[in-house]
Design a protein around this motif. Structure first.
Motif, PDB file in Angstrom:
ATOM      1  N   GLN A 111       0.771  -0.965  -0.077  1.00 26.46           N
ATOM      2  CA  GLN A 111      -0.127   0.098  -0.333  1.00 26.46           C
ATOM      3  C   GLN A 111       0.745   0.800  -0.103  1.00 26.46           C
ATOM      4  O   GLN A 111       0.595   2.364  -0.537  1.00 26.46           O
ATOM      5  N   GLU A 112       1.929   1.028   0.721  1.00 33.09           N
ATOM      6  CA  GLU A 112       2.841   2.634   0.742  1.00 33.09           C
ATOM      7  C   GLU A 112       4.161   2.695  -0.658  1.00 33.09           C
ATOM      8  O   GLU A 112       3.597   3.661  -0.873  1.00 33.09           O
ATOM      9  N   VAL A 113       3.293   1.989  -1.959  1.00 31.42           N
ATOM     10  CA  VAL A 113       4.378   1.813  -3.265  1.00 31.42           C
ATOM     11  C   VAL A 113       3.147   2.608  -3.807  1.00 31.42           C
ATOM     12  O   VAL A 113       3.316   2.498  -4.392  1.00 31.42           O
ATOM     13  N   ALA A 114       2.104   1.272  -3.451  1.00 35.48           N
ATOM     14  CA  ALA A 114       0.810   2.255  -4.267  1.00 35.48           C
ATOM     15  C   ALA A 114       0.542   3.775  -3.955  1.00 35.48           C
ATOM     16  O   ALA A 114      -0.099   3.913  -4.967  1.00 35.48           O
ATOM     17  N   ARG A 115       0.669   3.951  -3.039  1.00 37.85           N
ATOM     18  CA  ARG A 115       0.690   5.622  -3.255  1.00 37.85           C
ATOM     19  C   ARG A 115       1.108   6.562  -3.409  1.00 37.85           C
ATOM     20  O   ARG A 115       0.588   7.105  -3.883  1.00 37.85           O
TER      21      ARG A 115
END
Length: 130
Positions: A111-115
Protein backbone atom coordinates in the motif's frame (compact mmCIF):
# COMPACT_ATOMS: atom_id res chain seq x y z
CA UNK A 1 -12.89 6.26 -3.52
CA UNK A 2 -13.49 6.41 -7.26
CA UNK A 3 -11.39 3.64 -8.85
CA UNK A 4 -10.62 5.91 -11.82
CA UNK A 5 -8.59 9.09 -12.06
CA UNK A 6 -9.71 10.95 -15.19
CA UNK A 7 -9.02 14.50 -16.25
CA UNK A 8 -9.96 16.54 -19.30
CA UNK A 9 -7.61 18.70 -21.33
CA UNK A 10 -8.00 21.42 -23.93
CA UNK A 11 -5.18 19.87 -25.96
CA UNK A 12 -5.84 17.76 -29.03
CA UNK A 13 -5.51 13.99 -28.88
CA UNK A 14 -2.12 14.12 -30.65
CA UNK A 15 -0.84 16.99 -28.46
CA UNK A 16 -1.90 15.11 -25.34
CA UNK A 17 -0.24 11.90 -26.49
CA UNK A 18 3.04 13.77 -27.08
CA UNK A 19 2.75 15.61 -23.75
CA UNK A 20 2.15 12.33 -21.94
CA UNK A 21 5.30 10.80 -23.46
CA UNK A 22 7.30 13.77 -22.13
CA UNK A 23 5.66 13.82 -18.70
CA UNK A 24 6.32 10.10 -18.20
CA UNK A 25 10.07 10.61 -18.71
CA UNK A 26 10.11 13.84 -16.66
CA UNK A 27 8.72 11.91 -13.67
CA UNK A 28 11.27 9.07 -13.77
CA UNK A 29 9.11 6.53 -15.59
CA UNK A 30 9.55 4.95 -19.00
CA UNK A 31 7.06 4.12 -21.74
CA UNK A 32 7.22 0.38 -22.39
CA UNK A 33 4.54 0.23 -25.08
CA UNK A 34 1.76 2.22 -26.69
CA UNK A 35 -1.37 0.47 -27.90
CA UNK A 36 -3.44 2.45 -30.39
CA UNK A 37 -6.75 0.82 -29.63
CA UNK A 38 -8.74 3.18 -31.87
CA UNK A 39 -6.67 2.39 -34.96
CA UNK A 40 -6.63 -1.33 -34.14
CA UNK A 41 -10.42 -1.48 -33.95
CA UNK A 42 -10.83 0.52 -37.17
CA UNK A 43 -8.29 -1.71 -38.95
CA UNK A 44 -10.53 -4.67 -38.09
CA UNK A 45 -13.43 -2.99 -39.87
CA UNK A 46 -15.21 -1.86 -36.74
CA UNK A 47 -16.92 1.54 -36.75
CA UNK A 48 -15.06 3.18 -33.85
CA UNK A 49 -15.24 6.99 -34.06
CA UNK A 50 -13.17 7.82 -30.97
CA UNK A 51 -9.40 7.92 -30.45
CA UNK A 52 -7.78 5.78 -27.75
CA UNK A 53 -4.12 5.14 -26.94
CA UNK A 54 -3.04 3.12 -23.95
CA UNK A 55 0.45 3.86 -22.65
CA UNK A 56 2.13 1.18 -20.54
CA UNK A 57 4.45 3.02 -18.18
CA UNK A 58 6.85 1.78 -15.53
CA UNK A 59 9.24 2.98 -12.86
CA UNK A 60 11.72 0.12 -12.33
CA UNK A 61 12.27 0.76 -8.61
CA UNK A 62 8.56 0.86 -7.87
CA UNK A 63 7.88 -2.22 -10.03
CA UNK A 64 10.58 -4.14 -8.16
CA UNK A 65 9.05 -3.10 -4.83
CA UNK A 66 5.63 -4.37 -5.94
CA UNK A 67 7.07 -7.66 -7.16
CA UNK A 68 9.04 -8.15 -3.94
CA UNK A 69 5.74 -8.50 -2.07
CA UNK A 70 4.36 -11.13 -4.48
CA UNK A 71 5.44 -12.25 -7.93
CA UNK A 72 1.75 -12.82 -8.79
CA UNK A 73 1.38 -9.03 -8.85
CA UNK A 74 3.26 -8.98 -12.16
CA UNK A 75 -0.20 -9.28 -13.69
CA UNK A 76 -1.04 -5.80 -12.38
CA UNK A 77 2.05 -4.28 -14.03
CA UNK A 78 2.93 -2.07 -15.80
CA UNK A 79 0.79 0.97 -15.04
CA UNK A 80 -1.54 1.95 -17.85
CA UNK A 81 -2.44 5.54 -18.68
CA UNK A 82 -4.96 6.19 -21.43
CA UNK A 83 -5.37 9.16 -23.73
CA UNK A 84 -8.75 9.10 -25.39
CA UNK A 85 -11.55 11.15 -26.85
CA UNK A 86 -15.13 11.05 -25.74
CA UNK A 87 -17.75 13.14 -27.57
CA UNK A 88 -15.07 15.53 -28.82
CA UNK A 89 -13.33 15.92 -25.46
CA UNK A 90 -9.72 14.75 -25.00
CA UNK A 91 -9.24 12.94 -21.70
CA UNK A 92 -6.48 11.20 -19.78
CA UNK A 93 -7.08 8.54 -17.20
CA UNK A 94 -6.01 5.48 -15.28
CA UNK A 95 -7.25 2.99 -12.75
CA UNK A 96 -5.95 4.26 -9.41
CA UNK A 97 -3.01 2.07 -8.32
CA UNK A 98 -4.02 2.30 -4.64
CA UNK A 99 -7.50 0.97 -5.33
CA UNK A 100 -6.33 -1.74 -7.72
CA UNK A 101 -3.53 -3.06 -5.53
CA UNK A 102 -5.65 -2.89 -2.35
CA UNK A 103 -8.01 -5.31 -4.06
CA UNK A 104 -5.15 -7.69 -4.76
CA UNK A 105 -3.17 -7.65 -1.50
CA UNK A 106 -3.51 -6.44 2.09
CA UNK A 107 0.27 -6.18 2.53
CA UNK A 108 0.95 -2.79 4.18
CA UNK A 109 4.27 -2.36 2.36
CA UNK A 110 2.44 -2.74 -0.94
CA UNK A 111 0.00 0.00 0.00
CA UNK A 112 2.93 2.33 0.68
CA UNK A 113 4.34 1.63 -2.80
CA UNK A 114 0.87 1.98 -4.34
CA UNK A 115 0.49 5.45 -2.77
CA UNK A 116 3.84 6.51 -4.20
CA UNK A 117 3.00 5.13 -7.66
CA UNK A 118 -0.38 6.84 -7.60
CA UNK A 119 1.18 10.16 -6.61
CA UNK A 120 3.62 9.87 -9.52
CA UNK A 121 1.11 8.75 -12.14
CA UNK A 122 -1.40 11.40 -11.05
CA UNK A 123 1.33 14.04 -11.42
CA UNK A 124 2.18 12.64 -14.88
CA UNK A 125 -1.45 12.93 -15.99
CA UNK A 126 -1.82 16.45 -14.59
CA UNK A 127 1.39 17.58 -16.31
CA UNK A 128 0.30 16.12 -19.66
CA UNK A 129 -3.12 17.75 -19.40
CA UNK A 130 -1.79 21.22 -18.50
Amino acid sequence: MDPFFITDTLKTFEETSAALQEAVVDHGFGVLAVHDLGNTLRSKGLPFPEQCRIFEVCNPQQAAAVLSTSMALNMALPCRISVYTEAGQTRLGMIRPEVMLAGLSADPSLQEVARAVEASTTAIIKAAAA
